[in-house]
Design a protein around this motif. Structure first.
Motif, PDB file in Angstrom:
ATOM      1  N   TYR A   1       2.306  -7.851  -0.132  1.00 34.37           N
ATOM      2  CA  TYR A   1       1.490  -9.057  -0.087  1.00 34.37           C
ATOM      3  C   TYR A   1       1.561  -9.786  -1.420  1.00 34.37           C
ATOM      4  O   TYR A   1       1.757  -9.158  -2.465  1.00 34.37           O
ATOM      5  N   CYS A   2       1.329 -11.090  -1.384  1.00 35.43           N
ATOM      6  CA  CYS A   2       1.161 -11.839  -2.624  1.00 35.43           C
ATOM      7  C   CYS A   2      -0.223 -12.480  -2.597  1.00 35.43           C
ATOM      8  O   CYS A   2      -0.796 -12.720  -1.526  1.00 35.43           O
ATOM      9  N   ASN A   3      -0.744 -12.737  -3.773  1.00 32.04           N
ATOM     10  CA  ASN A   3      -2.050 -13.374  -3.860  1.00 32.04           C
ATOM     11  C   ASN A   3      -2.267 -13.911  -5.266  1.00 32.04           C
ATOM     12  O   ASN A   3      -1.535 -13.560  -6.204  1.00 32.04           O
ATOM     13  N   LEU A   4      -3.297 -14.772  -5.387  1.00 28.33           N
ATOM     14  CA  LEU A   4      -3.670 -15.280  -6.692  1.00 28.33           C
ATOM     15  C   LEU A   4      -4.433 -14.204  -7.456  1.00 28.33           C
ATOM     16  O   LEU A   4      -5.278 -13.512  -6.879  1.00 28.33           O
ATOM     17  N   VAL A   5      -4.172 -14.103  -8.746  1.00 27.08           N
ATOM     18  CA  VAL A   5      -4.893 -13.153  -9.589  1.00 27.08           C
ATOM     19  C   VAL A   5      -5.368 -13.860 -10.848  1.00 27.08           C
ATOM     20  O   VAL A   5      -4.813 -14.872 -11.264  1.00 27.08           O
ATOM     21  N   PHE A   6      -6.409 -13.312 -11.448  1.00 24.72           N
ATOM     22  CA  PHE A   6      -6.887 -13.846 -12.715  1.00 24.72           C
ATOM     23  C   PHE A   6      -5.848 -13.561 -13.797  1.00 24.72           C
ATOM     24  O   PHE A   6      -5.259 -12.472 -13.827  1.00 24.72           O
ATOM     25  N   PRO A   7      -5.602 -14.502 -14.677  1.00 26.30           N
ATOM     26  CA  PRO A   7      -4.585 -14.316 -15.717  1.00 26.30           C
ATOM     27  C   PRO A   7      -4.831 -13.070 -16.550  1.00 26.30           C
ATOM     28  O   PRO A   7      -5.972 -12.759 -16.896  1.00 26.30           O
ATOM     29  N   GLY A   8      -3.773 -12.346 -16.814  1.00 27.20           N
ATOM     30  CA  GLY A   8      -3.869 -11.150 -17.641  1.00 27.20           C
ATOM     31  C   GLY A   8      -4.470  -9.952 -16.948  1.00 27.20           C
ATOM     32  O   GLY A   8      -4.685  -8.914 -17.577  1.00 27.20           O
ATOM     33  N   THR A   9      -4.698 -10.053 -15.666  1.00 22.66           N
ATOM     34  CA  THR A   9      -5.300  -8.954 -14.905  1.00 22.66           C
ATOM     35  C   THR A   9      -4.564  -8.774 -13.588  1.00 22.66           C
ATOM     36  O   THR A   9      -3.713  -9.567 -13.211  1.00 22.66           O
ATOM     37  N   SER A  10      -4.940  -7.712 -12.872  1.00 22.10           N
ATOM     38  CA  SER A  10      -4.432  -7.488 -11.521  1.00 22.10           C
ATOM     39  C   SER A  10      -5.515  -7.759 -10.493  1.00 22.10           C
ATOM     40  O   SER A  10      -5.372  -7.390  -9.329  1.00 22.10           O
ATOM     41  N   ALA A  11      -6.574  -8.392 -10.918  1.00 19.46           N
ATOM     42  CA  ALA A  11      -7.718  -8.650 -10.050  1.00 19.46           C
ATOM     43  C   ALA A  11      -7.489  -9.906  -9.216  1.00 19.46           C
ATOM     44  O   ALA A  11      -7.252 -10.987  -9.771  1.00 19.46           O
ATOM     45  N   VAL A  12      -7.590  -9.754  -7.920  1.00 19.83           N
ATOM     46  CA  VAL A  12      -7.410 -10.888  -7.025  1.00 19.83           C
ATOM     47  C   VAL A  12      -8.591 -11.854  -7.188  1.00 19.83           C
ATOM     48  O   VAL A  12      -9.744 -11.433  -7.336  1.00 19.83           O
ATOM     49  N   VAL A  13      -8.265 -13.129  -7.192  1.00 19.75           N
ATOM     50  CA  VAL A  13      -9.290 -14.158  -7.321  1.00 19.75           C
ATOM     51  C   VAL A  13     -10.350 -13.986  -6.239  1.00 19.75           C
ATOM     52  O   VAL A  13     -10.037 -13.783  -5.072  1.00 19.75           O
ATOM     53  N   ILE A  14     -11.606 -14.063  -6.660  1.00 16.75           N
ATOM     54  CA  ILE A  14     -12.732 -13.856  -5.742  1.00 16.75           C
ATOM     55  C   ILE A  14     -12.659 -14.833  -4.583  1.00 16.75           C
ATOM     56  O   ILE A  14     -12.421 -16.017  -4.764  1.00 16.75           O
ATOM     57  N   GLY A  15     -12.845 -14.306  -3.394  1.00 16.74           N
ATOM     58  CA  GLY A  15     -12.862 -15.142  -2.211  1.00 16.74           C
ATOM     59  C   GLY A  15     -11.528 -15.284  -1.526  1.00 16.74           C
ATOM     60  O   GLY A  15     -11.443 -15.815  -0.425  1.00 16.74           O
ATOM     61  N   ARG A  16     -10.477 -14.816  -2.171  1.00 16.91           N
ATOM     62  CA  ARG A  16      -9.162 -14.926  -1.559  1.00 16.91           C
ATOM     63  C   ARG A  16      -9.001 -13.898  -0.440  1.00 16.91           C
ATOM     64  O   ARG A  16      -9.360 -12.739  -0.575  1.00 16.91           O
ATOM     65  N   SER A  17      -8.411 -14.331   0.651  1.00 13.01           N
ATOM     66  CA  SER A  17      -8.106 -13.409   1.731  1.00 13.01           C
ATOM     67  C   SER A  17      -6.639 -12.980   1.610  1.00 13.01           C
ATOM     68  O   SER A  17      -5.898 -13.516   0.794  1.00 13.01           O
ATOM     69  N   TRP A  18      -6.258 -12.023   2.438  1.00 13.51           N
ATOM     70  CA  TRP A  18      -4.880 -11.525   2.433  1.00 13.51           C
ATOM     71  C   TRP A  18      -4.119 -12.095   3.624  1.00 13.51           C
ATOM     72  O   TRP A  18      -4.666 -12.274   4.695  1.00 13.51           O
ATOM     73  N   GLY A  19      -2.841 -12.369   3.398  1.00 12.05           N
ATOM     74  CA  GLY A  19      -1.993 -12.858   4.465  1.00 12.05           C
ATOM     75  C   GLY A  19      -1.467 -11.712   5.310  1.00 12.05           C
ATOM     76  O   GLY A  19      -1.967 -10.585   5.232  1.00 12.05           O
ATOM     77  N   GLN A  20      -0.452 -12.010   6.107  1.00 13.54           N
ATOM     78  CA  GLN A  20       0.126 -11.000   6.993  1.00 13.54           C
ATOM     79  C   GLN A  20       0.952  -9.982   6.232  1.00 13.54           C
ATOM     80  O   GLN A  20       1.100  -8.841   6.666  1.00 13.54           O
ATOM     81  N   GLY A  21       1.481 -10.396   5.112  1.00 14.64           N
ATOM     82  CA  GLY A  21       2.353  -9.505   4.368  1.00 14.64           C
ATOM     83  C   GLY A  21       3.724  -9.421   5.011  1.00 14.64           C
ATOM     84  O   GLY A  21       3.996 -10.010   6.066  1.00 14.64           O
ATOM     85  N   THR A  22       4.597  -8.676   4.369  1.00  8.78           N
ATOM     86  CA  THR A  22       5.938  -8.454   4.911  1.00  8.78           C
ATOM     87  C   THR A  22       6.279  -6.976   4.761  1.00  8.78           C
ATOM     88  O   THR A  22       6.063  -6.379   3.704  1.00  8.78           O
ATOM     89  N   GLN A  23       6.767  -6.392   5.843  1.00  8.88           N
ATOM     90  CA  GLN A  23       7.007  -4.954   5.891  1.00  8.88           C
ATOM     91  C   GLN A  23       8.327  -4.600   5.215  1.00  8.88           C
ATOM     92  O   GLN A  23       9.378  -5.184   5.526  1.00  8.88           O
ATOM     93  N   VAL A  24       8.266  -3.632   4.324  1.00  9.15           N
ATOM     94  CA  VAL A  24       9.453  -3.072   3.687  1.00  9.15           C
ATOM     95  C   VAL A  24       9.516  -1.598   4.071  1.00  9.15           C
ATOM     96  O   VAL A  24       8.565  -0.856   3.844  1.00  9.15           O
ATOM     97  N   THR A  25      10.627  -1.205   4.657  1.00  9.02           N
ATOM     98  CA  THR A  25      10.820   0.181   5.047  1.00  9.02           C
ATOM     99  C   THR A  25      12.095   0.696   4.419  1.00  9.02           C
ATOM    100  O   THR A  25      13.165   0.104   4.603  1.00  9.02           O
ATOM    101  N   VAL A  26      11.976   1.783   3.662  1.00  9.65           N
ATOM    102  CA  VAL A  26      13.120   2.369   2.976  1.00  9.65           C
ATOM    103  C   VAL A  26      13.400   3.732   3.599  1.00  9.65           C
ATOM    104  O   VAL A  26      12.546   4.619   3.565  1.00  9.65           O
ATOM    105  N   SER A  27      14.580   3.895   4.160  1.00 10.80           N
ATOM    106  CA  SER A  27      14.935   5.152   4.797  1.00 10.80           C
ATOM    107  C   SER A  27      15.677   6.049   3.805  1.00 10.80           C
ATOM    108  O   SER A  27      16.396   5.569   2.936  1.00 10.80           O
ATOM    109  N   SER A  28      15.498   7.347   3.970  1.00  7.24           N
ATOM    110  CA  SER A  28      16.138   8.300   3.047  1.00  7.24           C
ATOM    111  C   SER A  28      17.496   8.724   3.552  1.00  7.24           C
ATOM    112  O   SER A  28      17.899   8.417   4.661  1.00  7.24           O
TER     113      SER A  28
END
Length: 122
Positions: free
Chosen positions: A95-122
């Motif tokens: 997923y991607c999202n907005l974060v506060f500068p210098g942190t990993s904290a997602v901006v308050i009130g932001r929701s999450w999108g659908q994301g994109t699936q990554v699958t790595v096979s061994s």
């Protein structure tokens, strides 16, 4: 409000590469940074990497440092996550999202999108 749409996921063998995209539209906020996150099955969502709107500063989680590269294309309002040397433990929804500068904290009130699936096979 900024809308973010992730894409580029897929199935890849261990050691392979993928490039994810996060397209931004709507009103943009240059005071925030953009971050990539992921959630593996049965685990909490975790931070992966972030980049400032200007693109001049990046930061990575230790477990992806040296393998993943975050970048942005301002002309396309898109950020990317180039993932190399993928391992099965990288399997997750990303997923991607907005974060506060210098942190990993997602901006308050932001929701999450659908994301994109990554699958790595061994």
């Amino acid at each position: 409000q900024v809308q973010l749409v992730e894409s580029g996921g897929g199935l890849v063998q261990a050691g392979g590469s993928l490039r994810l995209s996060c397209a931004a539209s709507g009103r943009t906020f240059s005071t925030y940074s953009l971050g990539w996150f992921r959630r593996a099955p049965g685990k909490e969502r975790e931070f992966v990497a972030r980049i400032t709107w200007s693109g001049d500063t990046t930061y990575y989680a230790e477990y992806v440092k040296g393998r993943f590269t975050i970048s942005r294309d301002n002309a396309k309002n898109t950020i990317y996550l180039q993932m190399n040397s993928l391992q099965p433990e990288d399997t997750a929804v990303y997923y991607c999202n907005l974060v506060f500068p210098g942190t990993s904290a997602v901006v308050i009130g932001r929701s999450w999108g659908q994301g994109t699936q990554v699958t790595v096979s061994s």
